[in-house]
Design a protein around this motif. Structure first.
Motif, PDB file in Angstrom:
ATOM      1  N   LEU A 170     -23.929 -21.278 103.596  1.00 18.83           N
ATOM      2  CA  LEU A 170     -23.724 -20.434 102.394  1.00 18.83           C
ATOM      3  C   LEU A 170     -24.590 -20.505 101.586  1.00 18.83           C
ATOM      4  O   LEU A 170     -24.705 -21.905 100.962  1.00 18.83           O
ATOM      5  CB  LEU A 170     -22.286 -20.155 102.381  1.00 18.83           C
ATOM      6  N   GLN A 171     -25.144 -19.726 100.675  1.00 19.44           N
ATOM      7  CA  GLN A 171     -25.960 -19.942  99.684  1.00 19.44           C
ATOM      8  C   GLN A 171     -25.493 -19.203  98.560  1.00 19.44           C
ATOM      9  O   GLN A 171     -25.035 -18.041  98.440  1.00 19.44           O
ATOM     10  CB  GLN A 171     -27.603 -19.495  99.937  1.00 19.44           C
ATOM     11  N   PHE A 172     -25.323 -19.845  97.296  1.00 21.78           N
ATOM     12  CA  PHE A 172     -24.832 -19.392  96.163  1.00 21.78           C
ATOM     13  C   PHE A 172     -26.090 -19.595  94.823  1.00 21.78           C
ATOM     14  O   PHE A 172     -26.638 -20.763  95.165  1.00 21.78           O
ATOM     15  CB  PHE A 172     -23.544 -19.861  95.635  1.00 21.78           C
ATOM     16  N   GLY A 191     -11.436 -33.517 109.750  1.00 16.16           N
ATOM     17  CA  GLY A 191     -11.118 -32.266 109.681  1.00 16.16           C
ATOM     18  C   GLY A 191     -11.862 -30.976 109.272  1.00 16.16           C
ATOM     19  O   GLY A 191     -13.098 -31.081 109.776  1.00 16.16           O
ATOM     20  N   ASN A 192     -11.412 -30.133 108.362  1.00 15.01           N
ATOM     21  CA  ASN A 192     -12.070 -29.129 107.962  1.00 15.01           C
ATOM     22  C   ASN A 192     -12.961 -29.790 106.600  1.00 15.01           C
ATOM     23  O   ASN A 192     -12.457 -29.431 105.635  1.00 15.01           O
ATOM     24  CB  ASN A 192     -11.256 -27.959 107.399  1.00 15.01           C
ATOM     25  N   CYS A 193     -14.076 -30.143 106.770  1.00 14.79           N
ATOM     26  CA  CYS A 193     -15.108 -30.544 105.663  1.00 14.79           C
ATOM     27  C   CYS A 193     -16.288 -29.660 105.484  1.00 14.79           C
ATOM     28  O   CYS A 193     -16.763 -29.307 106.524  1.00 14.79           O
ATOM     29  CB  CYS A 193     -15.566 -32.056 106.240  1.00 14.79           C
ATOM     30  N   ILE A 194     -16.513 -29.775 104.300  1.00 10.03           N
ATOM     31  CA  ILE A 194     -17.842 -29.267 103.983  1.00 10.03           C
ATOM     32  C   ILE A 194     -18.876 -30.132 103.437  1.00 10.03           C
ATOM     33  O   ILE A 194     -18.528 -31.251 102.767  1.00 10.03           O
ATOM     34  CB  ILE A 194     -17.855 -27.942 102.969  1.00 10.03           C
ATOM     35  N   GLU A 195     -20.134 -29.929 103.312  1.00 12.76           N
ATOM     36  CA  GLU A 195     -21.049 -30.516 102.484  1.00 12.76           C
ATOM     37  C   GLU A 195     -21.999 -29.658 101.603  1.00 12.76           C
ATOM     38  O   GLU A 195     -21.961 -28.555 102.050  1.00 12.76           O
ATOM     39  CB  GLU A 195     -22.160 -31.255 103.479  1.00 12.76           C
ATOM     40  N   VAL A 196     -22.504 -30.233 100.559  1.00 14.28           N
ATOM     41  CA  VAL A 196     -22.987 -29.392  99.537  1.00 14.28           C
ATOM     42  C   VAL A 196     -24.396 -29.886  99.297  1.00 14.28           C
ATOM     43  O   VAL A 196     -24.591 -31.216  99.317  1.00 14.28           O
ATOM     44  CB  VAL A 196     -22.086 -29.131  98.044  1.00 14.28           C
ATOM     45  N   ASN A 197     -25.229 -28.957  99.181  1.00 17.16           N
ATOM     46  CA  ASN A 197     -26.701 -29.462  98.893  1.00 17.16           C
ATOM     47  C   ASN A 197     -27.244 -28.418  97.428  1.00 17.16           C
ATOM     48  O   ASN A 197     -26.844 -27.312  97.421  1.00 17.16           O
ATOM     49  CB  ASN A 197     -27.748 -29.219 100.034  1.00 17.16           C
ATOM     50  N   HIS A 198     -27.649 -28.984  96.621  1.00 15.03           N
ATOM     51  CA  HIS A 198     -28.168 -28.225  95.605  1.00 15.03           C
ATOM     52  C   HIS A 198     -29.363 -28.581  94.815  1.00 15.03           C
ATOM     53  O   HIS A 198     -30.038 -29.790  94.916  1.00 15.03           O
ATOM     54  CB  HIS A 198     -26.944 -28.057  94.438  1.00 15.03           C
ATOM     55  N   ASP A 199     -30.217 -27.487  94.285  1.00 18.12           N
ATOM     56  CA  ASP A 199     -31.037 -27.707  93.493  1.00 18.12           C
ATOM     57  C   ASP A 199     -30.989 -26.741  91.999  1.00 18.12           C
ATOM     58  O   ASP A 199     -29.612 -26.415  91.913  1.00 18.12           O
ATOM     59  CB  ASP A 199     -32.676 -27.897  93.979  1.00 18.12           C
ATOM     60  N   TRP A 251     -21.669 -20.561  92.129  1.00 16.05           N
ATOM     61  CA  TRP A 251     -20.806 -21.705  92.740  1.00 16.05           C
ATOM     62  C   TRP A 251     -19.981 -22.051  91.763  1.00 16.05           C
ATOM     63  O   TRP A 251     -18.734 -22.520  92.295  1.00 16.05           O
ATOM     64  CB  TRP A 251     -21.948 -22.623  92.927  1.00 16.05           C
ATOM     65  N   ARG A 252     -20.148 -22.349  90.570  1.00  8.97           N
ATOM     66  CA  ARG A 252     -19.344 -22.798  89.371  1.00  8.97           C
ATOM     67  C   ARG A 252     -17.886 -21.904  89.346  1.00  8.97           C
ATOM     68  O   ARG A 252     -17.012 -22.387  89.071  1.00  8.97           O
ATOM     69  CB  ARG A 252     -19.814 -22.933  88.162  1.00  8.97           C
ATOM     70  N   ARG A 253     -18.225 -20.568  89.471  1.00 12.05           N
ATOM     71  CA  ARG A 253     -17.052 -19.693  89.307  1.00 12.05           C
ATOM     72  C   ARG A 253     -16.180 -19.951  90.635  1.00 12.05           C
ATOM     73  O   ARG A 253     -15.010 -19.771  90.492  1.00 12.05           O
ATOM     74  CB  ARG A 253     -17.792 -17.988  89.362  1.00 12.05           C
ATOM     75  N   LEU A 254     -16.870 -19.774  91.739  1.00  9.15           N
ATOM     76  CA  LEU A 254     -16.128 -20.130  93.037  1.00  9.15           C
ATOM     77  C   LEU A 254     -15.270 -21.426  92.892  1.00  9.15           C
ATOM     78  O   LEU A 254     -13.849 -21.387  93.178  1.00  9.15           O
ATOM     79  CB  LEU A 254     -16.848 -20.171  94.089  1.00  9.15           C
ATOM     80  N   VAL A 255     -15.825 -22.617  92.521  1.00 13.87           N
ATOM     81  CA  VAL A 255     -15.268 -23.632  92.214  1.00 13.87           C
ATOM     82  C   VAL A 255     -13.898 -23.782  91.309  1.00 13.87           C
ATOM     83  O   VAL A 255     -12.874 -24.063  91.680  1.00 13.87           O
ATOM     84  CB  VAL A 255     -15.990 -25.008  92.035  1.00 13.87           C
ATOM     85  N   LYS A 256     -14.185 -23.135  90.390  1.00 22.03           N
ATOM     86  CA  LYS A 256     -13.163 -22.817  89.170  1.00 22.03           C
ATOM     87  C   LYS A 256     -11.995 -22.006  89.606  1.00 22.03           C
ATOM     88  O   LYS A 256     -10.792 -22.397  89.439  1.00 22.03           O
ATOM     89  CB  LYS A 256     -13.644 -22.028  87.783  1.00 22.03           C
ATOM     90  N   GLN A 257     -12.369 -20.849  90.349  1.00 21.66           N
ATOM     91  CA  GLN A 257     -11.193 -20.142  91.022  1.00 21.66           C
ATOM     92  C   GLN A 257     -10.583 -20.860  92.125  1.00 21.66           C
ATOM     93  O   GLN A 257      -9.189 -20.710  92.080  1.00 21.66           O
ATOM     94  CB  GLN A 257     -11.659 -18.672  91.652  1.00 21.66           C
ATOM     95  N   VAL A 258     -11.272 -21.682  92.930  1.00 24.65           N
ATOM     96  CA  VAL A 258     -10.336 -22.477  93.830  1.00 24.65           C
ATOM     97  C   VAL A 258      -9.638 -23.348  93.241  1.00 24.65           C
ATOM     98  O   VAL A 258      -8.285 -23.580  93.735  1.00 24.65           O
ATOM     99  CB  VAL A 258     -11.456 -23.131  94.868  1.00 24.65           C
ATOM    100  N   LYS A 259      -9.838 -24.290  92.164  1.00 24.62           N
ATOM    101  CA  LYS A 259      -9.271 -25.091  91.573  1.00 24.62           C
ATOM    102  C   LYS A 259      -7.881 -24.725  91.001  1.00 24.62           C
ATOM    103  O   LYS A 259      -6.888 -25.111  91.172  1.00 24.62           O
ATOM    104  CB  LYS A 259      -9.948 -25.901  90.418  1.00 24.62           C
ATOM    105  N   ALA A 260      -8.071 -23.393  90.308  1.00 24.28           N
ATOM    106  CA  ALA A 260      -7.048 -22.511  89.755  1.00 24.28           C
ATOM    107  C   ALA A 260      -6.019 -22.131  90.677  1.00 24.28           C
ATOM    108  O   ALA A 260      -4.901 -22.298  90.614  1.00 24.28           O
ATOM    109  CB  ALA A 260      -7.498 -21.472  88.850  1.00 24.28           C
ATOM    110  N   SER A 261      -6.500 -21.782  91.806  1.00 20.48           N
ATOM    111  CA  SER A 261      -5.487 -21.441  93.065  1.00 20.48           C
ATOM    112  C   SER A 261      -4.760 -22.620  93.519  1.00 20.48           C
ATOM    113  O   SER A 261      -3.472 -22.418  93.858  1.00 20.48           O
ATOM    114  CB  SER A 261      -6.351 -20.820  94.184  1.00 20.48           C
TER     115      SER A 261
END
Length: 71
Positions: free
Chosen positions: A42-44, A17-25, A49-59
């Motif tokens: 998309l680059q953050f 389905g609607n999946c994403i992959e993440v790569n970070h350094d 990125w931490r703020r986005l994930v926090k907001q998504v989890k709260a939503s």
């Protein structure tokens, strides 16, 4: 990022389905569509990125709470 290690979202199922992959350094986080691995990313910054994930989890938590009260 010389060596890219992409991690599939833990919410991704086996149905493709609607999946994403993440790569970070240390300086950036990249996100791409699993179905379009050669497409754009998309680059953050790590902080953004931490703020986005926090907001998504709260939503998601708010949505689950509403669903439970609607029963």
């Amino acid at each position: 990022m010389n060596r890219r290690i992409w991690t599939k979202s833990s919410y991704s199922g086996g149905s493709g389905g609607n999946c994403i992959e993440v790569n970070h350094d240390r300086t950036r986080v990249q996100v791409r569509d699993t179905k379009n691995r050669t497409g754009p990313t998309l680059q953050f910054t790590p902080d953004a990125w931490r703020r986005l994930v926090k907001q998504v989890k709260a939503s998601l938590a708010r949505q689950q709470k509403r669903a439970c009260t609607d029963l």
